[in-house]
Motif scaffolding. Sequence first.
Motif, PDB file in Angstrom:
ATOM      1  N   GLN A  94     -13.393   3.954   4.388  1.00  0.00           N
ATOM      2  CA  GLN A  94     -14.580   4.332   3.624  1.00  0.00           C
ATOM      3  C   GLN A  94     -14.208   5.128   2.384  1.00  0.00           C
ATOM      4  O   GLN A  94     -14.978   5.177   1.429  1.00  0.00           O
ATOM      5  N   GLN A  95     -13.005   5.724   2.393  1.00  0.00           N
ATOM      6  CA  GLN A  95     -12.522   6.436   1.212  1.00  0.00           C
ATOM      7  C   GLN A  95     -11.581   5.584   0.364  1.00  0.00           C
ATOM      8  O   GLN A  95     -11.522   5.744  -0.852  1.00  0.00           O
ATOM      9  N   GLU A  96     -10.862   4.678   1.005  1.00  0.00           N
ATOM     10  CA  GLU A  96      -9.812   3.927   0.302  1.00  0.00           C
ATOM     11  C   GLU A  96     -10.156   2.446   0.137  1.00  0.00           C
ATOM     12  O   GLU A  96      -9.277   1.637  -0.150  1.00  0.00           O
ATOM     13  N   TYR A  97     -11.407   2.074   0.315  1.00  0.00           N
ATOM     14  CA  TYR A  97     -11.804   0.660   0.353  1.00  0.00           C
ATOM     15  C   TYR A  97     -11.369  -0.139  -0.871  1.00  0.00           C
ATOM     16  O   TYR A  97     -11.036  -1.325  -0.773  1.00  0.00           O
ATOM     17  N   LYS A  98     -11.352   0.475  -2.033  1.00  0.00           N
ATOM     18  CA  LYS A  98     -11.001  -0.261  -3.249  1.00  0.00           C
ATOM     19  C   LYS A  98      -9.561  -0.752  -3.221  1.00  0.00           C
ATOM     20  O   LYS A  98      -9.244  -1.768  -3.849  1.00  0.00           O
ATOM     21  N   LYS A  99      -8.704  -0.065  -2.499  1.00  0.00           N
ATOM     22  CA  LYS A  99      -7.283  -0.411  -2.477  1.00  0.00           C
ATOM     23  C   LYS A  99      -7.007  -1.722  -1.742  1.00  0.00           C
ATOM     24  O   LYS A  99      -5.914  -2.278  -1.862  1.00  0.00           O
ATOM     25  N   PRO A 189      -5.407   0.544   7.046  1.00  0.00           N
ATOM     26  CA  PRO A 189      -4.924   1.888   6.726  1.00  0.00           C
ATOM     27  C   PRO A 189      -3.400   1.996   6.767  1.00  0.00           C
ATOM     28  O   PRO A 189      -2.795   2.650   5.913  1.00  0.00           O
ATOM     29  N   LEU A 190      -2.773   1.335   7.759  1.00  0.00           N
ATOM     30  CA  LEU A 190      -1.314   1.358   7.832  1.00  0.00           C
ATOM     31  C   LEU A 190      -0.693   0.725   6.590  1.00  0.00           C
ATOM     32  O   LEU A 190       0.261   1.258   6.013  1.00  0.00           O
ATOM     33  N   GLN A 191      -1.242  -0.417   6.169  1.00  0.00           N
ATOM     34  CA  GLN A 191      -0.709  -1.098   4.987  1.00  0.00           C
ATOM     35  C   GLN A 191      -0.854  -0.229   3.744  1.00  0.00           C
ATOM     36  O   GLN A 191       0.057  -0.164   2.911  1.00  0.00           O
ATOM     37  N   ILE A 192      -1.985   0.455   3.625  1.00  0.00           N
ATOM     38  CA  ILE A 192      -2.201   1.326   2.467  1.00  0.00           C
ATOM     39  C   ILE A 192      -1.211   2.490   2.481  1.00  0.00           C
ATOM     40  O   ILE A 192      -0.574   2.800   1.464  1.00  0.00           O
ATOM     41  N   LEU A 193      -1.064   3.133   3.635  1.00  0.00           N
ATOM     42  CA  LEU A 193      -0.171   4.291   3.728  1.00  0.00           C
ATOM     43  C   LEU A 193       1.290   3.913   3.495  1.00  0.00           C
ATOM     44  O   LEU A 193       2.076   4.722   2.994  1.00  0.00           O
ATOM     45  N   GLU A 194       1.665   2.675   3.850  1.00  0.00           N
ATOM     46  CA  GLU A 194       3.046   2.232   3.660  1.00  0.00           C
ATOM     47  C   GLU A 194       3.352   1.825   2.228  1.00  0.00           C
ATOM     48  O   GLU A 194       4.510   1.797   1.824  1.00  0.00           O
ATOM     49  N   THR A 195       2.325   1.507   1.450  1.00  0.00           N
ATOM     50  CA  THR A 195       2.561   0.977   0.099  1.00  0.00           C
ATOM     51  C   THR A 195       2.011   1.848  -1.021  1.00  0.00           C
ATOM     52  O   THR A 195       2.347   1.618  -2.179  1.00  0.00           O
ATOM     53  N   ASP A 196       1.195   2.839  -0.690  1.00  0.00           N
ATOM     54  CA  ASP A 196       0.549   3.651  -1.719  1.00  0.00           C
ATOM     55  C   ASP A 196       0.927   5.120  -1.510  1.00  0.00           C
ATOM     56  O   ASP A 196       0.357   5.807  -0.660  1.00  0.00           O
ATOM     57  N   SER A 197       1.895   5.601  -2.264  1.00  0.00           N
ATOM     58  CA  SER A 197       2.388   6.969  -2.078  1.00  0.00           C
ATOM     59  C   SER A 197       1.327   8.009  -2.402  1.00  0.00           C
ATOM     60  O   SER A 197       1.295   9.087  -1.797  1.00  0.00           O
ATOM     61  N   GLU A 198       0.447   7.697  -3.350  1.00  0.00           N
ATOM     62  CA  GLU A 198      -0.609   8.645  -3.710  1.00  0.00           C
ATOM     63  C   GLU A 198      -1.568   8.836  -2.542  1.00  0.00           C
ATOM     64  O   GLU A 198      -1.947   9.975  -2.206  1.00  0.00           O
ATOM     65  N   ALA A 199      -1.967   7.729  -1.895  1.00  0.00           N
ATOM     66  CA  ALA A 199      -2.854   7.820  -0.738  1.00  0.00           C
ATOM     67  C   ALA A 199      -2.156   8.538   0.414  1.00  0.00           C
ATOM     68  O   ALA A 199      -2.770   9.359   1.112  1.00  0.00           O
TER      69      ALA A 199
END
Length: 214
Positions: A94-99, A189-199
């Motif tokens: 809900q916070q990172e949906y755009k990614k 969420p796992l994919q975002i955390l593994e590829t997006d250092s800012e997140a």
Amino acid sequence: MSGLNPAQLQAVHYVDGPLLVLAGAGSGKTKVITEKIAYLIHSKKFAPEHIAAITFTNKAAREMRTRVAKRISKQAAELVTVTTFHSLGLKFLQQEYKKVGLRRGFSIFDSDDQQGLIKDLLPASADKDALFAAQSWISKVKNMALTPEQAQEHAKTIREKEIAKLYSRYQERLRTFNAVDFDDLICLPLQILETDSEALTRWQAQIRYLLVDE
């Protein structure tokens, strides 16, 4: 912290790094987590809003939340995150949906919705066995945190390669509907955390102490 044995007390007081507690059912694992949350807050080692405890079912989360509320102040209890894996994943998306190509207010497909979508993507001649096999394999690779591209590399048999292609179309269709399925609540969420250092940095600052009851 009355009622805790020496090993449990050691687990409660240890905060200097990752800790794995192996114990059988009914041995007090949830009590240790509850007491550890109270210890972290009372000792002022971590603020309540930076502590999260995760479990598998809503019932277990409610029970843990009730126990925590009895050990700390009402104000602190409202700030501690006690939830399930899927609920935390939903909060994250809900916070990172755009990614991941979603729009605000995305929907969550349940198992029936998922089967209906897969059925639309399969050939008209496909039977229920093919439907359930596709659903099961897609769920399996999502739980391995594999993207459609990675799943195609992971596929071994001709049937798996066909389902991997269907997985790619399935994800595209989900995005068309602005939707995710239950496995996405963990996988994305796992994919975002593994590829997006800012997140990753932002969420590490938000959840500074994570406890898992499984």
